[in-house]
Write a protein that holds these residues in place. Structure first.
Motif, PDB file in Angstrom:
ATOM      1  N   GLN A  28       0.857  -1.189   0.000  1.00 41.85           N
ATOM      2  CA  GLN A  28       0.000   0.000   0.000  1.00 41.85           C
ATOM      3  C   GLN A  28       0.888   1.232   0.000  1.00 41.85           C
ATOM      4  N   LEU A  29       0.702   2.120  -0.978  1.00 44.15           N
ATOM      5  CA  LEU A  29       1.443   3.369  -0.982  1.00 44.15           C
ATOM      6  C   LEU A  29       0.805   4.304   0.027  1.00 44.15           C
ATOM      7  N   GLU A  30       1.600   4.735   0.975  1.00 45.00           N
ATOM      8  CA  GLU A  30       1.091   5.614   2.029  1.00 45.00           C
ATOM      9  C   GLU A  30       0.785   7.002   1.480  1.00 45.00           C
ATOM     10  N   TYR A  31      -0.140   7.663   2.123  1.00 41.71           N
ATOM     11  CA  TYR A  31      -0.556   8.996   1.709  1.00 41.71           C
ATOM     12  C   TYR A  31       0.622   9.969   1.697  1.00 41.71           C
ATOM     13  N   ASN A  32       1.453   9.926   2.749  1.00 47.24           N
ATOM     14  CA  ASN A  32       2.521  10.915   2.872  1.00 47.24           C
ATOM     15  C   ASN A  32       3.743  10.611   2.014  1.00 47.24           C
ATOM     16  N   CYS A  33       3.850   9.427   1.438  1.00 52.31           N
ATOM     17  CA  CYS A  33       5.031   9.136   0.616  1.00 52.31           C
ATOM     18  C   CYS A  33       4.664   8.822  -0.821  1.00 52.31           C
ATOM     19  N   GLY A  34       3.396   8.790  -1.133  1.00 53.42           N
ATOM     20  CA  GLY A  34       3.007   8.391  -2.472  1.00 53.42           C
ATOM     21  C   GLY A  34       2.500   9.501  -3.361  1.00 53.42           C
ATOM     22  N   GLY A  35       2.571  10.754  -2.913  1.00 53.10           N
ATOM     23  CA  GLY A  35       2.073  11.857  -3.720  1.00 53.10           C
ATOM     24  C   GLY A  35       0.577  12.057  -3.499  1.00 53.10           C
ATOM     25  N   PHE A  36      -0.031  12.808  -4.392  1.00 52.75           N
ATOM     26  CA  PHE A  36      -1.444  13.125  -4.264  1.00 52.75           C
ATOM     27  C   PHE A  36      -2.193  12.672  -5.500  1.00 52.75           C
ATOM     28  N   GLY A  37      -3.370  12.096  -5.296  1.00 50.94           N
ATOM     29  CA  GLY A  37      -4.260  11.725  -6.390  1.00 50.94           C
ATOM     30  C   GLY A  37      -3.562  10.987  -7.513  1.00 50.94           C
ATOM     31  N   ILE A  38      -3.585  11.607  -8.692  1.00 52.90           N
ATOM     32  CA  ILE A  38      -3.024  10.979  -9.892  1.00 52.90           C
ATOM     33  C   ILE A  38      -1.523  10.745  -9.753  1.00 52.90           C
ATOM     34  N   GLU A  39      -0.829  11.580  -8.971  1.00 56.67           N
ATOM     35  CA  GLU A  39       0.602  11.367  -8.750  1.00 56.67           C
ATOM     36  C   GLU A  39       0.858   9.998  -8.136  1.00 56.67           C
ATOM     37  N   ARG A  40       0.014   9.576  -7.207  1.00 55.52           N
ATOM     38  CA  ARG A  40       0.188   8.265  -6.575  1.00 55.52           C
ATOM     39  C   ARG A  40       0.035   7.143  -7.592  1.00 55.52           C
ATOM     40  N   GLU A  41      -0.907   7.310  -8.518  1.00 58.39           N
ATOM     41  CA  GLU A  41      -1.089   6.280  -9.544  1.00 58.39           C
ATOM     42  C   GLU A  41       0.153   6.175 -10.433  1.00 58.39           C
ATOM     43  N   TYR A  42       0.720   7.324 -10.791  1.00 56.63           N
ATOM     44  CA  TYR A  42       1.946   7.311 -11.602  1.00 56.63           C
ATOM     45  C   TYR A  42       3.123   6.754 -10.803  1.00 56.63           C
ATOM     46  N   ASN A  43       3.202   7.087  -9.522  1.00 57.02           N
ATOM     47  CA  ASN A  43       4.266   6.530  -8.677  1.00 57.02           C
ATOM     48  C   ASN A  43       4.143   5.013  -8.582  1.00 57.02           C
ATOM     49  N   ALA A  44       2.916   4.531  -8.397  1.00 59.72           N
ATOM     50  CA  ALA A  44       2.676   3.088  -8.316  1.00 59.72           C
ATOM     51  C   ALA A  44       3.049   2.411  -9.634  1.00 59.72           C
ATOM     52  N   LEU A  45       2.707   3.050 -10.749  1.00 62.19           N
ATOM     53  CA  LEU A  45       3.046   2.489 -12.056  1.00 62.19           C
ATOM     54  C   LEU A  45       4.557   2.375 -12.216  1.00 62.19           C
ATOM     55  N   LEU A  46       5.282   3.427 -11.879  1.00 62.96           N
ATOM     56  CA  LEU A  46       6.739   3.400 -12.002  1.00 62.96           C
ATOM     57  C   LEU A  46       7.348   2.332 -11.102  1.00 62.96           C
ATOM     58  N   ILE A  47       6.880   2.249  -9.870  1.00 65.34           N
ATOM     59  CA  ILE A  47       7.387   1.237  -8.941  1.00 65.34           C
ATOM     60  C   ILE A  47       7.106  -0.159  -9.481  1.00 65.34           C
ATOM     61  N   SER A  48       5.930  -0.363 -10.055  1.00 64.94           N
ATOM     62  CA  SER A  48       5.583  -1.693 -10.573  1.00 64.94           C
ATOM     63  C   SER A  48       6.486  -2.103 -11.737  1.00 64.94           C
ATOM     64  N   LYS A  49       7.074  -1.141 -12.428  1.00 67.91           N
ATOM     65  CA  LYS A  49       7.954  -1.432 -13.565  1.00 67.91           C
ATOM     66  C   LYS A  49       9.411  -1.568 -13.154  1.00 67.91           C
ATOM     67  N   ALA A  50       9.732  -1.311 -11.903  1.00 73.46           N
ATOM     68  CA  ALA A  50      11.124  -1.355 -11.437  1.00 73.46           C
ATOM     69  C   ALA A  50      11.820  -2.683 -11.747  1.00 73.46           C
TER      70      ALA A  50
END
Length: 89
Positions: A28-50
């Motif tokens: 689970q991407l935490e609120y304080n480290c995962g960005g806001f709204g759509i930013e969290r989705e993009y962060n999750a996408l990038l992490i999933s491609k690592a």
């Protein structure tokens, strides 16, 4: 070359700030480290491609070290595809 010690296999973003691996384990991407709204989705996408990004970098380095020549016609399309997958929802 160092061996990757993290979770192997594919990670998938479910679009709700959760990454799921092939064994259904979740991060689970935490609120304080995962960005806001759509930013969290993009962060999750990038992490999933690592794992894929790391694999391609390792392949590139090993090929360069072994052969001394890099076939850019082989690697550039692969890199472009990974960039697309890691940056487009």
């Amino acid at each position: 070359m160092s061996e990757f010690k993290g979770t192997s296999g594919k990670w998938v973003s479910n679009g709700n700030n959760v990454l799921i691996d092939e064994y259904s384990r979740q991060i689970q991407l935490e609120y304080n480290c995962g960005g806001f709204g759509i930013e969290r989705e993009y962060n999750a996408l990038l992490i999933s491609k690592a794992p894929d990004l790391l694999s391609e970098i390792i392949d590139f380095v090993e090929t360069t070290e072994e052969e001394g020549v890099v076939n850019l016609d082989y690697f550039i399309p692969r890199f472009k595809q990974l960039i697309k997958e890691a940056t487009e929802l």
